[in-house]
Scaffold this motif. Structure first.
Motif, PDB file in Angstrom:
ATOM      1  N   UNK A 139      71.173  19.202 -14.527  1.00  0.00           N
ATOM      2  CA  UNK A 139      71.635  18.577 -13.281  1.00  0.00           C
ATOM      3  C   UNK A 139      70.806  17.337 -12.967  1.00  0.00           C
ATOM      4  N   UNK A 140      69.514  17.425 -13.179  1.00  0.00           N
ATOM      5  CA  UNK A 140      68.635  16.286 -12.947  1.00  0.00           C
ATOM      6  C   UNK A 140      68.999  15.136 -13.904  1.00  0.00           C
ATOM      7  N   UNK A 141      69.329  15.470 -15.147  1.00  0.00           N
ATOM      8  CA  UNK A 141      69.764  14.457 -16.118  1.00  0.00           C
ATOM      9  C   UNK A 141      70.994  13.723 -15.605  1.00  0.00           C
ATOM     10  N   UNK A 142      71.967  14.462 -15.086  1.00  0.00           N
ATOM     11  CA  UNK A 142      73.204  13.854 -14.585  1.00  0.00           C
ATOM     12  C   UNK A 142      72.914  12.901 -13.428  1.00  0.00           C
ATOM     13  N   UNK A 143      72.090  13.331 -12.499  1.00  0.00           N
ATOM     14  CA  UNK A 143      71.786  12.481 -11.350  1.00  0.00           C
ATOM     15  C   UNK A 143      71.045  11.217 -11.767  1.00  0.00           C
ATOM     16  N   UNK A 182      71.981  14.817 -23.352  1.00  0.00           N
ATOM     17  CA  UNK A 182      72.610  13.500 -23.250  1.00  0.00           C
ATOM     18  C   UNK A 182      73.783  13.628 -22.285  1.00  0.00           C
ATOM     19  N   UNK A 183      74.058  12.555 -21.583  1.00  0.00           N
ATOM     20  CA  UNK A 183      75.135  12.540 -20.587  1.00  0.00           C
ATOM     21  C   UNK A 183      76.223  11.562 -21.013  1.00  0.00           C
ATOM     22  N   UNK A 184      77.414  11.846 -20.538  1.00  0.00           N
ATOM     23  CA  UNK A 184      78.548  10.969 -20.785  1.00  0.00           C
ATOM     24  C   UNK A 184      79.316  10.823 -19.478  1.00  0.00           C
ATOM     25  N   UNK A 216      75.326  17.564 -22.224  1.00  0.00           N
ATOM     26  CA  UNK A 216      75.202  18.455 -23.377  1.00  0.00           C
ATOM     27  C   UNK A 216      73.718  18.648 -23.664  1.00  0.00           C
ATOM     28  N   UNK A 217      73.285  19.898 -23.809  1.00  0.00           N
ATOM     29  CA  UNK A 217      71.885  20.203 -24.112  1.00  0.00           C
ATOM     30  C   UNK A 217      71.800  20.921 -25.451  1.00  0.00           C
ATOM     31  N   UNK A 218      70.824  20.547 -26.240  1.00  0.00           N
ATOM     32  CA  UNK A 218      70.629  21.155 -27.561  1.00  0.00           C
ATOM     33  C   UNK A 218      69.139  21.219 -27.867  1.00  0.00           C
ATOM     34  N   UNK A 219      68.819  21.883 -28.970  1.00  0.00           N
ATOM     35  CA  UNK A 219      67.424  21.956 -29.388  1.00  0.00           C
ATOM     36  C   UNK A 219      67.263  21.275 -30.753  1.00  0.00           C
ATOM     37  N   UNK A 235      73.078  24.322 -26.746  1.00  0.00           N
ATOM     38  CA  UNK A 235      72.717  25.582 -26.083  1.00  0.00           C
ATOM     39  C   UNK A 235      73.453  25.702 -24.752  1.00  0.00           C
ATOM     40  N   UNK A 236      73.876  24.545 -24.192  1.00  0.00           N
ATOM     41  CA  UNK A 236      74.621  24.555 -22.931  1.00  0.00           C
ATOM     42  C   UNK A 236      75.383  23.242 -22.778  1.00  0.00           C
ATOM     43  N   UNK A 237      76.511  23.331 -22.096  1.00  0.00           N
ATOM     44  CA  UNK A 237      77.276  22.143 -21.706  1.00  0.00           C
ATOM     45  C   UNK A 237      77.555  22.275 -20.217  1.00  0.00           C
TER      46      UNK A 237
END
Length: 146
Positions: free
Chosen positions: A72-76, A110-112, A126-129, A136-138
């Motif tokens: 959420x912080x990434x999106x903001x 990364x955000x789109x 999208x989050x990955x390792x 791992x999550x979208x």
């Protein structure tokens, strides 16, 4: 009236593309230890592994709230950099799908920007390792542009 430190850092970052200073000026992002880099024309956010981020000590696995808060912080922050105004975007709606356990290691996101109107923006995260093709999550976020 004095400008908020986030907006001072944002103005400097837009000039020299040193986005980390913005993350360092946001207490939640700084508390998580978030980092940001520009790679292949997009911003990549990093959540460095810290033992305090673990929610399940038996696996060990990252706490879902840490992953969700990071995304959420990434999106903001992403929308803040993309828009020209100096107003913090407010999250109207945030939905996350957890696809795999977040292991005890660094996590990336990364955000789109799917759509931006005059008042609301829709962002996918999208989050990955280790492997971006195995997220791992979208998540999807709707942010109010004030």
């Amino acid at each position: 009236m004095e400008r908020h430190p986030v907006f001072v850092a944002l103005a400097q970052s837009r000039q020299d593309h040193q986005y980390q200073r913005v993350l360092d000026s946001v207490p939640y992002a700084a508390g998580l230890g978030m980092q940001v880099t520009e790679a292949a024309g997009e911003l990549w956010f990093t959540l460095p592994y810290q033992e305090r981020h673990v929610g399940n000590m038996l696996l060990p696995a990252l706490h879902g709230g840490v992953i969700g808060g990071f995304m959420e912080c990434c999106a903001q922050l992403y929308i803040l950099w993309r828009q020209e105004s100096e107003a913090i975007p407010l999250t109207v709606d945030f939905a996350i799908d957890y696809l795999r356990s977040g292991r005890a290691q660094d996590t990336y996101a990364a955000c789109h920007l799917t759509r931006q109107g005059k008042r609301v923006a829709h962002i996918t995260i999208e989050a990955w390792q280790e492997d971006r093709s195995k997220p791992i999550a979208v998540a999807r976020a709707h942010c109010l542009l004030t």
